[in-house]
Design a protein around this motif. Structure first.
Motif: not given
Length: 228
Positions: A38-51
């Motif tokens: 799940a951490h590799s999905q685009p949605a995870a990166h969108w929410v992480a924002h800066g992390a």
């Protein structure tokens, strides 16, 4: 003491992104994922924002046992009371338990379960300490990101430099003691006493360093006596 945040089978990428953001905010960097991408999905990166660096450097394991293989102290989170597990600490009480241990344990992991079902009893049994967030609601519910933020906020107090020590901590002291105790129970033919085994397992997790050292000495003497 280094802290690893361990997520077991997270299903929603957005939740993992929120976890990364909470970790980054409070100064934590080590994320371990069990049986999930799940951490590799685009949605995870969108929410992480800066992390997103926490997501890209996350370690992935096929089982919780492997994720904890190099950990000195395992802390498992649970939202429900489990009959077999009697000693459960609030986040604040957890800090009190860890304040002394940060001087002699090198690595601790805080384990969070699945969004819908948490951790199984078998997974909880791998832990040295259990912890839960007290809530007033009749049907308490925290999402994964909120739960991780609560613990990161509380444990961040332990992140500053550890006070000077006389000697470097010896890795694996607690794990070695647990293994010795399990072998001794088997040798005494009481390993099948589930109540006794559970009590030993749970109480070892709350020992201070001097107690661990003394128990190692005691078990050494017992083993020596039994071998004669």
């Amino acid at each position: 003491m280094q802290f690893d945040i361990v997520l077991v089978e997270p299903a929603r990428p957005e939740n993992v992104g929120a976890v990364a953001r909470a970790m980054k905010t409070m100064g934590f960097t080590s994320l371990r994922i069990v049986a999930s991408e799940a951490h590799s999905q685009p949605a995870a990166h969108w929410v992480a924002h800066g992390a997103t660096d926490i997501l890209t450097s996350a370690e992935v394991f096929t089982s919780l046992e492997l994720a904890l293989a190099d950990v000195d102290l395992t802390i498992a989170t649970t939202a429900r009371s489990r009959a077999r597990f009697h000693y459960c600490y609030t986040p604040q009480q957890l800090n009190e338990q860890l304040t002394e241990r940060q001087q002699w344990l090198q690595r601790a992991a805080v384990v969070f379960g699945r969004e819908d079902s948490g951790l199984t009893n078998q997974e909880l049994a791998l832990a040295d300490l259990l912890t839960g967030v007290p809530m007033v609601a009749d049907y308490p519910s925290l999402n994964l990101g909120q739960a991780v933020m609560i613990y990161c906020y509380q444990l961040a107090q332990l992140l500053p430099a550890v006070p000077p020590m006389v000697a470097e901590p010896e890795a694996g002291q607690l794990q070695a003691l647990r293994q010795r105790a399990v072998r001794l129970l088997a040798e005494l033919d009481v390993a099948d006493d589930q109540k006794l085994s559970d009590w030993v397992h749970q109480r070892l997790g709350v020992l201070e360093q001097r107690d661990v050292v003394m128990l190692h000495r005691l078990l050494h003497d017992i083993e020596k006596k039994l071998s004669r």
